[in-house]
Design a protein around this motif. Structure first.
Motif, PDB file in Angstrom:
ATOM      1  N   ARG A   1       8.242  -1.031 -38.779  1.00  0.00           N
ATOM      2  CA  ARG A   1       9.267  -1.657 -37.949  1.00  0.00           C
ATOM      3  C   ARG A   1      10.532  -1.858 -38.767  1.00  0.00           C
ATOM      4  NH1 ARG A   1       6.007  -5.954 -34.048  1.00  0.00           N
ATOM      5  NH2 ARG A   1       4.661  -4.361 -33.151  1.00  0.00           N
ATOM      6  N   GLY A   2      11.682  -1.755 -38.099  1.00  0.00           N
ATOM      7  CA  GLY A   2      12.950  -1.889 -38.806  1.00  0.00           C
ATOM      8  C   GLY A   2      13.345  -0.581 -39.460  1.00  0.00           C
ATOM      9  N   GLY A   3      14.176  -0.657 -40.498  1.00  0.00           N
ATOM     10  CA  GLY A   3      14.624   0.552 -41.169  1.00  0.00           C
ATOM     11  C   GLY A   3      15.895   0.330 -41.964  1.00  0.00           C
ATOM     12  N   PRO A   4      16.453   1.406 -42.525  1.00  0.00           N
ATOM     13  CA  PRO A   4      17.600   1.285 -43.432  1.00  0.00           C
ATOM     14  C   PRO A   4      18.903   0.918 -42.733  1.00  0.00           C
ATOM     15  CG  PRO A   4      17.104   3.592 -43.005  1.00  0.00           C
ATOM     16  CD  PRO A   4      16.004   2.797 -42.379  1.00  0.00           C
ATOM     17  N   SER A   5      19.752   0.201 -43.459  1.00  0.00           N
ATOM     18  CA  SER A   5      21.094  -0.126 -42.985  1.00  0.00           C
ATOM     19  C   SER A   5      22.025   1.055 -43.231  1.00  0.00           C
ATOM     20  CB  SER A   5      21.635  -1.358 -43.712  1.00  0.00           C
ATOM     21  OG  SER A   5      20.792  -2.468 -43.508  1.00  0.00           O
TER      22      SER A   5
ATOM     23  N   TYR B   1      14.938   4.299 -32.950  1.00  0.00           N
ATOM     24  CA  TYR B   1      16.042   3.661 -32.228  1.00  0.00           C
ATOM     25  C   TYR B   1      17.200   3.376 -33.181  1.00  0.00           C
ATOM     26  CZ  TYR B   1      14.359  -0.736 -34.306  1.00  0.00           C
ATOM     27  OH  TYR B   1      13.984  -1.733 -35.185  1.00  0.00           O
ATOM     28  N   ILE B   2      18.303   2.917 -32.602  1.00  0.00           N
ATOM     29  CA  ILE B   2      19.467   2.489 -33.385  1.00  0.00           C
ATOM     30  C   ILE B   2      19.378   0.973 -33.539  1.00  0.00           C
ATOM     31  CG2 ILE B   2      21.982   2.384 -33.509  1.00  0.00           C
ATOM     32  CD1 ILE B   2      21.973   4.766 -31.490  1.00  0.00           C
ATOM     33  N   ARG B   3      19.467   0.494 -34.767  1.00  0.00           N
ATOM     34  CA  ARG B   3      19.436  -0.945 -35.040  1.00  0.00           C
ATOM     35  C   ARG B   3      20.857  -1.509 -34.992  1.00  0.00           C
ATOM     36  NH1 ARG B   3      16.542  -2.632 -40.350  1.00  0.00           N
ATOM     37  NH2 ARG B   3      15.949  -4.434 -39.092  1.00  0.00           N
ATOM     38  N   THR B   4      21.069  -2.518 -34.177  1.00  0.00           N
ATOM     39  CA  THR B   4      22.317  -3.293 -34.227  1.00  0.00           C
ATOM     40  C   THR B   4      21.876  -4.753 -34.317  1.00  0.00           C
ATOM     41  OG1 THR B   4      22.333  -3.158 -31.797  1.00  0.00           O
ATOM     42  CG2 THR B   4      23.824  -1.697 -32.978  1.00  0.00           C
TER      43      THR B   4
ATOM     44  N   TYR C   1      30.789   3.331 -35.113  1.00  0.00           N
ATOM     45  CA  TYR C   1      29.982   4.367 -35.745  1.00  0.00           C
ATOM     46  C   TYR C   1      29.769   5.520 -34.778  1.00  0.00           C
ATOM     47  CZ  TYR C   1      26.784   5.415 -39.649  1.00  0.00           C
ATOM     48  OH  TYR C   1      26.177   5.930 -40.775  1.00  0.00           O
ATOM     49  N   SER C   2      29.807   6.731 -35.276  1.00  0.00           N
ATOM     50  CA  SER C   2      29.588   7.914 -34.449  1.00  0.00           C
ATOM     51  C   SER C   2      28.106   8.252 -34.399  1.00  0.00           C
ATOM     52  CB  SER C   2      30.380   9.108 -34.998  1.00  0.00           C
ATOM     53  OG  SER C   2      29.994  10.300 -34.336  1.00  0.00           O
ATOM     54  N   LEU C   3      27.532   8.294 -33.206  1.00  0.00           N
ATOM     55  CA  LEU C   3      26.121   8.650 -33.064  1.00  0.00           C
ATOM     56  C   LEU C   3      25.895  10.117 -33.405  1.00  0.00           C
ATOM     57  CD1 LEU C   3      25.136   6.868 -29.718  1.00  0.00           C
ATOM     58  CD2 LEU C   3      25.368   5.919 -32.011  1.00  0.00           C
ATOM     59  N   GLU C   4      26.776  10.964 -32.923  1.00  0.00           N
ATOM     60  CA  GLU C   4      26.603  12.404 -33.099  1.00  0.00           C
ATOM     61  C   GLU C   4      26.771  12.815 -34.558  1.00  0.00           C
ATOM     62  OE1 GLU C   4      27.896  16.440 -30.707  1.00  0.00           O
ATOM     63  OE2 GLU C   4      29.220  14.709 -30.662  1.00  0.00           O
ATOM     64  N   LYS C   5      27.818  12.336 -35.207  1.00  0.00           N
ATOM     65  CA  LYS C   5      28.092  12.721 -36.591  1.00  0.00           C
ATOM     66  C   LYS C   5      27.006  12.224 -37.545  1.00  0.00           C
ATOM     67  CE  LYS C   5      33.144  12.984 -36.279  1.00  0.00           C
ATOM     68  NZ  LYS C   5      34.415  12.372 -36.717  1.00  0.00           N
ATOM     69  N   ASN C   6      26.398  11.103 -37.203  1.00  0.00           N
ATOM     70  CA  ASN C   6      25.400  10.504 -38.092  1.00  0.00           C
ATOM     71  C   ASN C   6      23.967  10.715 -37.609  1.00  0.00           C
ATOM     72  OD1 ASN C   6      27.139   8.985 -40.157  1.00  0.00           O
ATOM     73  ND2 ASN C   6      28.041   8.407 -38.198  1.00  0.00           N
ATOM     74  N   ASN C   7      23.817  11.626 -36.653  1.00  0.00           N
ATOM     75  CA  ASN C   7      22.498  12.043 -36.184  1.00  0.00           C
ATOM     76  C   ASN C   7      21.656  10.870 -35.687  1.00  0.00           C
ATOM     77  OD1 ASN C   7      20.591  14.046 -35.630  1.00  0.00           O
ATOM     78  ND2 ASN C   7      19.553  13.746 -37.590  1.00  0.00           N
ATOM     79  N   LEU C   8      22.286   9.978 -34.904  1.00  0.00           N
ATOM     80  CA  LEU C   8      21.570   8.859 -34.309  1.00  0.00           C
ATOM     81  C   LEU C   8      21.198   9.186 -32.864  1.00  0.00           C
ATOM     82  CD1 LEU C   8      23.638   5.827 -35.636  1.00  0.00           C
ATOM     83  CD2 LEU C   8      21.517   6.760 -36.543  1.00  0.00           C
TER      84      LEU C   8
ATOM     85  N   ILE D   1      24.541  -2.071 -38.571  1.00  0.00           N
ATOM     86  CA  ILE D   1      24.050  -0.928 -37.805  1.00  0.00           C
ATOM     87  C   ILE D   1      23.097  -0.170 -38.720  1.00  0.00           C
ATOM     88  CG2 ILE D   1      24.641   1.299 -36.742  1.00  0.00           C
ATOM     89  CD1 ILE D   1      27.313   0.065 -35.927  1.00  0.00           C
ATOM     90  N   GLY D   2      21.952   0.244 -38.184  1.00  0.00           N
ATOM     91  CA  GLY D   2      20.993   0.968 -39.001  1.00  0.00           C
ATOM     92  C   GLY D   2      20.116   1.891 -38.171  1.00  0.00           C
ATOM     93  N   LYS D   3      19.233   2.599 -38.851  1.00  0.00           N
ATOM     94  CA  LYS D   3      18.226   3.440 -38.206  1.00  0.00           C
ATOM     95  C   LYS D   3      16.922   2.667 -38.174  1.00  0.00           C
ATOM     96  CE  LYS D   3      19.523   8.278 -38.936  1.00  0.00           C
ATOM     97  NZ  LYS D   3      19.136   9.561 -39.578  1.00  0.00           N
ATOM     98  N   GLY D   4      16.253   2.698 -37.020  1.00  0.00           N
ATOM     99  CA  GLY D   4      15.029   1.931 -36.903  1.00  0.00           C
ATOM    100  C   GLY D   4      13.839   2.736 -36.425  1.00  0.00           C
TER     101      GLY D   4
END
Length: 203
Positions: free
Chosen positions: A131-135, A102-105, A172-179, A116-119
């Motif tokens: 659980r959680g992930g990088p910023s 998921y996307i972390r906000t 943040y761009s979802l597409e450009k950052n592969n989210l 905003i991060g990847k989760g």
């Protein structure tokens, strides 16, 4: 008669295509009673409850309190609510949750930032890294416990906008950052968090 039949068919297709999402173009979704919470969300009743128009989540540093919607968010959506981090440091909005990613906000009082991060979210494990992930992007904000904050999240044309109190915001761009570009909604707390005035709508 043929025109009426075509109109009926089109409306049926539209309703069917939207039935898997939290809201439709014609409707805003809100939690107004406990019955709606039980029918629309997956959660442990020891961790999340709805009382006095307030969604209350309780977790801990070793076991986060998590609630997850049963339906997906629309492709383009806006979420508005008020939140109070009563105890501990983390309140997180899980966006486009699907297949344990998921996307972390989130609001984080230790770093005094919105982030905003990847989760990742593995339902059956509290282990580190499950659980959680990088910023990915953050902005400083003087976040405090026992204070209400207005949160706005908008995803439109794969562009994510995350704002707190209409003052501090990230884009943040979802597409450009592969989210992830589609999935469910969830909320996380590692202490105690109160939410009111939750509204989810299609754009």
């Amino acid at each position: 008669m043929r025109i009426k039949s075509l109109a009926f068919l089109a409306s049926t297709i539209l309703l069917t295509s939207c039935s898997g999402t939290i809201s439709t173009a014609k409707k805003e979704y809100q939690i107004t009673k406990t019955a709606a919470l039980k029918s629309d969300w997956i959660f442990d009743s020891r961790e999340w409850q709805f009382t006095d128009h307030t969604l209350i989540g309780v977790g801990g540093p070793m076991h986060w309190g998590i609630i997850e919607s049963k339906k997906k968010l629309p492709k383009n959506f806006e979420i508005n609510f008020k939140v109070n981090l009563v105890k501990e440091s983390l309140f997180e909005i899980m966006l486009n949750l699907e297949q344990e990613k998921y996307i972390r906000t989130y609001l984080y009082t230790i770093e005094k930032s919105i982030i905003i991060g990847k989760g990742v979210y593995h339902k059956d494990s509290d282990a580190y890294g499950k659980r959680g992930g990088p910023s990915l992007l953050k902005k400083p904000m003087q976040l405090e416990n026992n204070k209400w904050y207005a949160v706005k999240i908008r995803v439109e044309n794969n562009q994510l906008y995350f704002a707190v109190d209409n003052e501090t915001f990230l884009e943040y761009s979802l597409e450009k950052n592969n989210l992830r570009q589609q999935g469910k909604l969830g909320f996380i707390t590692n202490g105690e968090a109160h939410l009111t005035d939750l509204v989810i709508k299609s754009l």
